[in-house]
Scaffold this motif. Sequence first.
Motif, PDB file in Angstrom:
ATOM      1  N   GLY A 183       0.826  -1.209   0.000  1.00 61.45           N
ATOM      2  CA  GLY A 183       0.000   0.000   0.000  1.00 61.45           C
ATOM      3  C   GLY A 183       0.854   1.251   0.000  1.00 61.45           C
ATOM      4  N   ARG A 184       1.847   1.288   0.860  1.00 58.68           N
ATOM      5  CA  ARG A 184       2.779   2.424   0.847  1.00 58.68           C
ATOM      6  C   ARG A 184       3.498   2.502  -0.494  1.00 58.68           C
ATOM      7  NH1 ARG A 184       3.227   0.495   6.261  1.00 58.68           N
ATOM      8  NH2 ARG A 184       4.866  -0.974   5.699  1.00 58.68           N
ATOM      9  N   GLY A 185       3.800   1.333  -1.045  1.00 59.24           N
ATOM     10  CA  GLY A 185       4.491   1.299  -2.326  1.00 59.24           C
ATOM     11  C   GLY A 185       3.694   1.897  -3.460  1.00 59.24           C
ATOM     12  N   THR A 186       2.343   1.796  -3.405  1.00 59.96           N
ATOM     13  CA  THR A 186       1.529   2.383  -4.478  1.00 59.96           C
ATOM     14  C   THR A 186       1.617   3.901  -4.490  1.00 59.96           C
ATOM     15  OG1 THR A 186      -0.507   2.549  -3.130  1.00 59.96           O
ATOM     16  CG2 THR A 186      -0.119   0.475  -4.333  1.00 59.96           C
ATOM     17  N   ILE A 187       2.063   4.487  -3.389  1.00 53.24           N
ATOM     18  CA  ILE A 187       2.289   5.937  -3.338  1.00 53.24           C
ATOM     19  C   ILE A 187       3.740   6.270  -3.659  1.00 53.24           C
ATOM     20  CG2 ILE A 187       2.266   7.945  -1.812  1.00 53.24           C
ATOM     21  CD1 ILE A 187      -0.137   6.619  -0.406  1.00 53.24           C
ATOM     22  N   PHE A 188       4.663   5.521  -3.066  1.00 56.29           N
ATOM     23  CA  PHE A 188       6.069   5.742  -3.391  1.00 56.29           C
ATOM     24  C   PHE A 188       6.321   5.646  -4.897  1.00 56.29           C
ATOM     25  CE2 PHE A 188       7.438   4.657   1.064  1.00 56.29           C
ATOM     26  CZ  PHE A 188       8.291   5.726   1.256  1.00 56.29           C
ATOM     27  N   ASN A 214     -17.594   4.290   6.770  1.00 56.55           N
ATOM     28  CA  ASN A 214     -16.637   3.311   7.303  1.00 56.55           C
ATOM     29  C   ASN A 214     -15.253   3.934   7.334  1.00 56.55           C
ATOM     30  OD1 ASN A 214     -15.486   2.985   4.600  1.00 56.55           O
ATOM     31  ND2 ASN A 214     -17.319   1.782   4.139  1.00 56.55           N
ATOM     32  N   ASP A 215     -14.265   3.145   7.720  1.00 59.51           N
ATOM     33  CA  ASP A 215     -12.899   3.655   7.851  1.00 59.51           C
ATOM     34  C   ASP A 215     -12.018   3.224   6.678  1.00 59.51           C
ATOM     35  OD1 ASP A 215     -12.667   0.972   8.376  1.00 59.51           O
ATOM     36  OD2 ASP A 215     -11.630   1.202  10.305  1.00 59.51           O
ATOM     37  N   GLY A 216     -12.633   3.077   5.480  1.00 62.36           N
ATOM     38  CA  GLY A 216     -11.893   2.576   4.330  1.00 62.36           C
ATOM     39  C   GLY A 216     -10.711   3.425   3.906  1.00 62.36           C
ATOM     40  N   TYR A 217     -10.714   4.721   4.247  1.00 58.48           N
ATOM     41  CA  TYR A 217      -9.607   5.590   3.829  1.00 58.48           C
ATOM     42  C   TYR A 217      -8.483   5.651   4.861  1.00 58.48           C
ATOM     43  CZ  TYR A 217      -7.074   9.638   2.046  1.00 58.48           C
ATOM     44  OH  TYR A 217      -6.092  10.464   1.549  1.00 58.48           O
ATOM     45  N   GLU A 218      -8.719   5.181   6.080  1.00 62.30           N
ATOM     46  CA  GLU A 218      -7.748   5.401   7.155  1.00 62.30           C
ATOM     47  C   GLU A 218      -6.359   4.865   6.832  1.00 62.30           C
ATOM     48  OE1 GLU A 218     -10.403   7.615   8.964  1.00 62.30           O
ATOM     49  OE2 GLU A 218     -10.890   5.774   7.914  1.00 62.30           O
ATOM     50  N   ARG A 219      -6.308   3.657   6.303  1.00 60.89           N
ATOM     51  CA  ARG A 219      -4.975   3.098   6.045  1.00 60.89           C
ATOM     52  C   ARG A 219      -4.281   3.845   4.909  1.00 60.89           C
ATOM     53  NH1 ARG A 219      -5.311  -2.703   3.042  1.00 60.89           N
ATOM     54  NH2 ARG A 219      -7.071  -2.328   1.639  1.00 60.89           N
ATOM     55  N   VAL A 220      -5.050   4.384   3.942  1.00 58.00           N
ATOM     56  CA  VAL A 220      -4.424   5.165   2.882  1.00 58.00           C
ATOM     57  C   VAL A 220      -3.817   6.434   3.465  1.00 58.00           C
ATOM     58  CG1 VAL A 220      -4.791   6.318   0.678  1.00 58.00           C
ATOM     59  CG2 VAL A 220      -6.063   4.235   1.216  1.00 58.00           C
ATOM     60  N   ARG A 221      -4.541   7.075   4.361  1.00 59.95           N
ATOM     61  CA  ARG A 221      -3.986   8.249   5.043  1.00 59.95           C
ATOM     62  C   ARG A 221      -2.679   7.890   5.755  1.00 59.95           C
ATOM     63  NH1 ARG A 221      -4.331   9.912  10.421  1.00 59.95           N
ATOM     64  NH2 ARG A 221      -4.069  12.163  10.754  1.00 59.95           N
ATOM     65  N   ASN A 222      -2.669   6.736   6.418  1.00 59.79           N
ATOM     66  CA  ASN A 222      -1.453   6.301   7.091  1.00 59.79           C
ATOM     67  C   ASN A 222      -0.314   6.062   6.106  1.00 59.79           C
ATOM     68  OD1 ASN A 222      -2.693   6.417   9.585  1.00 59.79           O
ATOM     69  ND2 ASN A 222      -3.226   4.245   9.616  1.00 59.79           N
ATOM     70  N   TRP A 223      -0.649   5.556   4.926  1.00 57.24           N
ATOM     71  CA  TRP A 223       0.392   5.353   3.910  1.00 57.24           C
ATOM     72  C   TRP A 223       0.990   6.682   3.496  1.00 57.24           C
ATOM     73  CZ3 TRP A 223      -3.167   1.765   0.506  1.00 57.24           C
ATOM     74  CH2 TRP A 223      -3.339   0.540   1.180  1.00 57.24           C
ATOM     75  N   TRP A 224       0.139   7.685   3.282  1.00 59.48           N
ATOM     76  CA  TRP A 224       0.660   9.002   2.918  1.00 59.48           C
ATOM     77  C   TRP A 224       1.552   9.565   4.021  1.00 59.48           C
ATOM     78  CZ3 TRP A 224       1.351  11.320  -1.431  1.00 59.48           C
ATOM     79  CH2 TRP A 224       0.495  11.122  -2.510  1.00 59.48           C
ATOM     80  N   LEU A 225       1.137   9.396   5.267  1.00 57.20           N
ATOM     81  CA  LEU A 225       1.952   9.893   6.376  1.00 57.20           C
ATOM     82  C   LEU A 225       3.306   9.196   6.416  1.00 57.20           C
ATOM     83  CD1 LEU A 225      -0.737  10.139   9.199  1.00 57.20           C
ATOM     84  CD2 LEU A 225       0.342  12.037   7.987  1.00 57.20           C
ATOM     85  N   ALA A 226       3.304   7.885   6.179  1.00 56.48           N
ATOM     86  CA  ALA A 226       4.560   7.141   6.184  1.00 56.48           C
ATOM     87  C   ALA A 226       5.473   7.586   5.047  1.00 56.48           C
ATOM     88  CB  ALA A 226       4.279   5.637   6.090  1.00 56.48           C
ATOM     89  N   VAL A 227       4.898   7.804   3.867  1.00 55.68           N
ATOM     90  CA  VAL A 227       5.694   8.256   2.729  1.00 55.68           C
ATOM     91  C   VAL A 227       6.279   9.640   3.007  1.00 55.68           C
ATOM     92  CG1 VAL A 227       5.574   8.969   0.305  1.00 55.68           C
ATOM     93  CG2 VAL A 227       4.492   6.836   1.033  1.00 55.68           C
ATOM     94  N   ALA A 228       5.477  10.527   3.583  1.00 56.34           N
ATOM     95  CA  ALA A 228       5.969  11.868   3.893  1.00 56.34           C
ATOM     96  C   ALA A 228       7.041  11.830   4.976  1.00 56.34           C
ATOM     97  CB  ALA A 228       4.810  12.763   4.328  1.00 56.34           C
ATOM     98  N   GLU A 229       6.932  10.900   5.908  1.00 58.20           N
ATOM     99  CA  GLU A 229       7.960  10.772   6.943  1.00 58.20           C
ATOM    100  C   GLU A 229       9.300  10.394   6.318  1.00 58.20           C
ATOM    101  OE1 GLU A 229       9.032  11.397  10.797  1.00 58.20           O
ATOM    102  OE2 GLU A 229       7.001  11.576   9.976  1.00 58.20           O
ATOM    103  N   ALA A 230       9.232   9.564   5.279  1.00 53.23           N
ATOM    104  CA  ALA A 230      10.455   9.138   4.592  1.00 53.23           C
ATOM    105  C   ALA A 230      10.917  10.152   3.557  1.00 53.23           C
ATOM    106  CB  ALA A 230      10.217   7.786   3.917  1.00 53.23           C
TER     107      ALA A 230
END
Length: 457
Positions: A183-188, A214-230
């Motif tokens: 999932g993170r990779g689809t943004i990287f 529902n919370d379907g977007y939550e993990r995508v938001r987390n992926w963006w945060l992880a990518v921005a952290e890196a």
Amino acid sequence: MIPETTPIPRRTFLGYSLAAGWAVSRALTEASATESGSSVPAVNAFSRLKKKLAAGQSATLLVISDSTGYRDTSGTRRFLRWLAEQYPTHHTTERYWAEWVTNGPTGPRNYAEPPIVLSEGTNKATLTVLDAVLPGAVGQAMIDGSRWGNMLAPLQGQAPDLILWNHGHNHQANIALKNSDYGRGTIFAPLGRVGLEFPNTPQAAIIQNPWRDNDGYERVRNWWLAVAEAQPALTLVDGYSPFLAEKKSADLYQDNVHPSARGYELIYQQLVAAWGATTPQEENGPFGWWANLPATELLFANGDLHDWTADLPAGWRLIHGAAARKEQEHTFRKAPWSLALTGVTVNDGLQISITGDALARVRGKTVSFAVLCYVPHEAEQDIQVKFTTSSSDEVTGSIEFARDNWKWIVMAGCVVPPEASLAFIGIFRSFSKPPNDVPFYIQKVVLVEGDSPRGGM
């Protein structure tokens, strides 16, 4: 995993090898950003564009968006019109992507003609907005060879002054809950491909709205945060929190995913606030996009195929009925050769392993890897990548979003269990239609320790 209640942190906009003066500027101006209510630091991805517009210079903005940037009422398109109003001396045009027609991508894979005039202007300076909007798509879709050249053609070989991403809602489809590394990779991946093309262009992204039911977007938001952290040079605009502040009120949505006009108003206000908090500043980069960073302490030394004197590159092995040959014409940026992979049965592919001291070093830690590859559309197939250890198996999802162009496939933050006795990457031909023998091309695999890939380009 970053919990969903974590606020979007301030981004320190200091890319790889940027001048130390940025840190001083940020320290002097961050207070004003705090007062404005914006979550962006004062010196950010918008700084160069704002500097050029304020100086009366011509500028270009590239927007890459899903359906939440399609309608006239969307937050991004309202922001574009507002931006034109702020700089009335500029002749401002919007080149709007024409592919989506009513309910499907049946139009030309190009910008519509003529461009939309947002402001006539009073002098020769221009603001050109390239609005690459494709409903139902992920960020990687615009890397496809049938779109890529047309998307960039109006630039006439010049780099844009800002790339603004509005993607995420479609990224979680077909990705198992355990496969957050992919999932993170689809943004990287798309950020890295664009970063290869424009290493000196800043990039920003909108954290999109939460889903209504529902919370379907939550993990995508987390992926963006992880990518921005890196990627500290990536500026995030928080379009998410305002919906929570209003308890995801029903009148903010037209369905579970898409905002209503009032919901889009919240995103528009966040973009305006980010612009207002931005200090105009001209910087030339490079911005340290992961694909351009040097890759040191590799976990697999021959990922770039440099050691190839036998039938296969050293350390690579074939799986099942696959075949590989050295390809000297179809390469990325004049590399001496790539690897042409053929095979006509399920699981035909390649494998590289983490062994010995390298495996001992990463037990109990994470690894990330990136595959630079090319899939011709004639194959009607794609590449699937797996990361396997003695006690786990993680796989990329459906990735048929970019063919006829060099693209990255990325898995970021793969866990290596402490007890792992083996770890390897498998690269397979994935058959969505009857298989054929059209080759795929692999240019390199970069495997490093940690949560962020590196391209070494």
